[in-house]
Design an enzyme around this catalytic site. Structure first.
Site, PDB file in Angstrom:
ATOM      1  N   ARG A   1      53.191  19.146  56.031  1.00 38.56           N
ATOM      2  CA  ARG A   1      54.091  19.810  55.098  1.00 38.56           C
ATOM      3  C   ARG A   1      55.382  20.150  55.821  1.00 38.56           C
ATOM      4  O   ARG A   1      55.489  19.991  57.034  1.00 38.56           O
ATOM      5  CB  ARG A   1      53.435  21.061  54.498  1.00 38.56           C
ATOM      6  CG  ARG A   1      52.677  21.823  55.551  1.00 38.56           C
ATOM      7  CD  ARG A   1      52.916  23.259  55.745  1.00 38.56           C
ATOM      8  NE  ARG A   1      54.227  23.749  55.514  1.00 38.56           N
ATOM      9  CZ  ARG A   1      55.125  23.930  56.481  1.00 38.56           C
ATOM     10  NH1 ARG A   1      54.873  23.622  57.750  1.00 38.56           N
ATOM     11  NH2 ARG A   1      56.309  24.424  56.206  1.00 38.56           N
TER      12      ARG A   1
ATOM     13  N   ALA B   1      59.662  19.734  54.708  1.00 35.98           N
ATOM     14  CA  ALA B   1      60.373  18.569  54.184  1.00 35.98           C
ATOM     15  C   ALA B   1      60.500  17.408  55.190  1.00 35.98           C
ATOM     16  O   ALA B   1      60.101  16.270  54.876  1.00 35.98           O
ATOM     17  CB  ALA B   1      61.731  19.011  53.653  1.00 35.98           C
TER      18      ALA B   1
ATOM     19  N   ARG C   1      54.359  15.028  45.977  1.00 40.53           N
ATOM     20  CA  ARG C   1      55.036  16.331  45.813  1.00 40.53           C
ATOM     21  C   ARG C   1      56.451  16.075  45.283  1.00 40.53           C
ATOM     22  O   ARG C   1      57.119  15.158  45.746  1.00 40.53           O
ATOM     23  CB  ARG C   1      55.099  17.104  47.145  1.00 40.53           C
ATOM     24  CG  ARG C   1      53.722  17.535  47.647  1.00 40.53           C
ATOM     25  CD  ARG C   1      53.823  18.501  48.805  1.00 40.53           C
ATOM     26  NE  ARG C   1      54.181  19.843  48.367  1.00 40.53           N
ATOM     27  CZ  ARG C   1      54.499  20.844  49.210  1.00 40.53           C
ATOM     28  NH1 ARG C   1      54.533  20.628  50.508  1.00 40.53           N
ATOM     29  NH2 ARG C   1      54.791  22.041  48.760  1.00 40.53           N
TER      30      ARG C   1
ATOM     31  N   GLN D   1      52.518  30.319  55.015  1.00 38.53           N
ATOM     32  CA  GLN D   1      53.102  29.493  56.080  1.00 38.53           C
ATOM     33  C   GLN D   1      53.765  30.348  57.161  1.00 38.53           C
ATOM     34  O   GLN D   1      53.812  29.965  58.328  1.00 38.53           O
ATOM     35  CB  GLN D   1      54.148  28.521  55.505  1.00 38.53           C
ATOM     36  CG  GLN D   1      53.579  27.399  54.678  1.00 38.53           C
ATOM     37  CD  GLN D   1      53.529  27.743  53.200  1.00 38.53           C
ATOM     38  OE1 GLN D   1      53.418  28.908  52.814  1.00 38.53           O
ATOM     39  NE2 GLN D   1      53.606  26.740  52.346  1.00 38.53           N
TER      40      GLN D   1
ATOM     41  N   ASP E   1      64.236  22.439  51.112  1.00 41.84           N
ATOM     42  CA  ASP E   1      63.543  21.226  50.668  1.00 41.84           C
ATOM     43  C   ASP E   1      64.468  20.272  49.924  1.00 41.84           C
ATOM     44  O   ASP E   1      64.205  19.075  49.839  1.00 41.84           O
ATOM     45  CB  ASP E   1      62.351  21.591  49.785  1.00 41.84           C
ATOM     46  CG  ASP E   1      61.239  22.140  50.655  1.00 41.84           C
ATOM     47  OD1 ASP E   1      61.320  23.327  51.026  1.00 41.84           O
ATOM     48  OD2 ASP E   1      60.324  21.369  51.016  1.00 41.84           O
TER      49      ASP E   1
ATOM     50  N   LYS F   1      61.066  27.369  50.004  1.00 43.72           N
ATOM     51  CA  LYS F   1      59.804  28.023  49.678  1.00 43.72           C
ATOM     52  C   LYS F   1      59.993  29.242  48.789  1.00 43.72           C
ATOM     53  O   LYS F   1      60.932  30.019  48.985  1.00 43.72           O
ATOM     54  CB  LYS F   1      59.113  28.401  50.984  1.00 43.72           C
ATOM     55  CG  LYS F   1      57.778  29.078  50.869  1.00 43.72           C
ATOM     56  CD  LYS F   1      56.792  28.366  49.966  1.00 43.72           C
ATOM     57  CE  LYS F   1      56.586  26.910  50.324  1.00 43.72           C
ATOM     58  NZ  LYS F   1      55.840  26.164  49.280  1.00 43.72           N
TER      59      LYS F   1
HETATM   60  O1  MRU Z   1      55.330  23.890  50.734  1.00 43.89           O
HETATM   61  P1  MRU Z   1      55.845  23.653  52.123  1.00 43.89           P
HETATM   62  O2  MRU Z   1      55.077  24.385  53.162  1.00 43.89           O
HETATM   63  O3  MRU Z   1      55.989  22.187  52.413  1.00 43.89           O
HETATM   64  O4  MRU Z   1      57.308  24.280  52.100  1.00 43.89           O
HETATM   65  C1  MRU Z   1      58.088  24.172  53.255  1.00 43.89           C
HETATM   66  C2  MRU Z   1      59.394  24.851  53.154  1.00 43.89           C
HETATM   67  O5  MRU Z   1      59.755  25.420  52.154  1.00 43.89           O
HETATM   68  C3  MRU Z   1      60.301  24.691  54.344  1.00 43.89           C
HETATM   69  O6  MRU Z   1      61.114  25.806  54.499  1.00 43.89           O
HETATM   70  C4  MRU Z   1      61.182  23.446  54.150  1.00 43.89           C
HETATM   71  O7  MRU Z   1      60.402  22.336  53.844  1.00 43.89           O
HETATM   72  C5  MRU Z   1      62.004  23.158  55.337  1.00 43.89           C
HETATM   73  S1  MRU Z   1      61.090  22.529  56.686  1.00 43.89           S
HETATM   74  C6  MRU Z   1      62.178  22.210  57.948  1.00 43.89           C
END
Ligand code: MRU
Length: 366
Positions: free
Chosen positions: A55, A57, A98, A214, A255, A266
């Site tokens: 997970r 991005a 996703r 997370q 993302d 997030k």
């Molecule tokens: O649902 P997730 O855990 O994939 O969400 C991740 C985030 O929101 C991160 O902040 C984003 O992907 C940036 S990662 C460098």
């Protein structure tokens, strides 16, 4: 353990040397268990992305790139048209895992472009260059994070002049576990360590990040292991923390960033930005240019992933913590309005409003 050794232990995504499968760290088991798993089939790759075993991005983009390379290597026959048609089916399948992080689509489109640009070559050669393209995406991601980190580190250096511990807040995990190395929102801190700063020069406050934790499971685990002073708080404690004067700067990941600078990240990120505005704390979004989607004009056009109710009612609890049958609202992301963002840090430079002009001047989207 040095930070480099720690990075090596938690490599998010890589192809096994014999190219037989995709090797990821299963992030759903962290922080208690560091376990690597092999992904072989399209269903396994899709599930790993959907269930957040891999997970963040950029890491999703790298997993999709390696995933499609692996799946393409197993396509039977040597006719280009048949190969390309099956490649597109597999690509569409992985793309359905996703919806919000644009890196997934960006990486898959880049892999497709590698196929079509080489259609005169034989299928065996195309299969080979897909692995090479996936390696490039991963290698570039390391440099991108470094670029973002260097710019963010410049901001930390300014704050250091004040001569006290620098208070940093972050939300979710935009760390090494979300990328190939360094992270995005964590990159300024990792670069600071590389440049010889002690971990005690910075104090990172990690939002727990309900419902999937997370911040607690991943970011506090990473930064604590890297030797940075780290404190974990529940999401609803960010306001009192900011009011107390402990936070000097906020770094978050994203993302998808729309052309006007609205940034999806997030769930809970936009609340952090609203609080930061209230308390006059600079709020920076760390964005690889692959996360900037110039075809999405504003945040309203960003698809927001809705996730399963049990993540809110049951997951992590010993027993269900809500009445059976209750309605649950569980969007995985929200969009921070560009007006709340102090700056968007890309590997190519810092962007300020108006963001569309700033992105264009850095050549983003061309
Ligand atoms: O649902 P997730 O855990 O994939 O969400 C991740 C985030 O929101 C991160 O902040 C984003 O992907 C940036 S990662 C460098």
């Amino acid at each position: 353990m040095t930070v480099e050794e720690f990075f090596d232990q938690v490599i998010t995504v890589r192809m096994r040397e014999d190219r037989s499968s995709l090797d990821i760290i299963d992030q759903t088991l962290l922080p208690g268990t560091i376990k690597r798993i092999n992904l072989n089939t399209k269903e396994e790759i899709w599930e790993a992305i959907k269930k957040l075993r891999v997970r963040g991005a950029p890491a999703i983009g790298a997993a999709a790139a390696y995933g499609i390379a692996l799946l393409a290597s197993g396509i039977a026959g040597d006719q280009y048209d048949a190969f390309y048609s099956r490649f597109k089916e597999l690509k569409d399948y992985l793309a359905s895992s996703r919806p919000t992080a644009v890196n997934l689509f960006w990486a898959l489109n880049r892999m497709e472009a590698a196929v079509t640009a080489n259609k005169e070559r034989d299928v065996t050669a195309i299969k080979e260059l897909l692995f090479e393209e996936a390696d490039k995406i991963r290698e570039e991601d390391i440099q991108i994070s470094r670029g973002i980190g260097e710019i963010g580190f410049g901001l930390l250096k300014e704050l250091k002049k004040e001569g006290r511990e620098i208070g940093i807040l972050t939300h979710c995990n935009a760390g090494t576990l979300a990328t190939a190395k360094y992270g995005t929102a964590t990159a300024p801190m990792y670069i600071a360590l590389e440049k010889g700063w002690p971990g005690t020069a910075m104090h990172v406050y990690c939002d727990e990040t309900r419902p999937l934790l997370q911040g607690a499971r991943l970011t506090s685990f990473e930064l604590y292991n890297a030797g940075i002073t780290t404190t974990l708080q529940c999401d609803n404690m960010a306001s009192i923390l900011m009011k107390s004067g402990k936070i000097d700067i906020i770094f978050v990941g994203c993302d998808r960033v729309a052309r006007n600078g609205d940034a999806a990240n997030k769930i809970g990120t936009s609340g952090v930005a609203i609080l930061a505005k209230h308390y006059g704390i600079p709020f920076y979004v760390c964005a690889p240019t692959s996360t900037i989607d110039m075809d999405t004009l504003t945040g309203d056009q960003i698809p927001i992933e809705m996730r399963s109710p049990d993540e809110v009612t049951e997951m992590w609890y010993k027993e269900r913590m809500a009445p059976e049958g209750i309605n649950v609202y569980n969007p995985a992301f929200d969009v921070t309005d560009h007006s709340l963002i102090t700056g968007i840090i890309t590997e190519k430079g810092m962007c300020h409003a108006p963001y569309d002009k700033a992105f264009e001047s850095l050549g983003i989207g061309r």
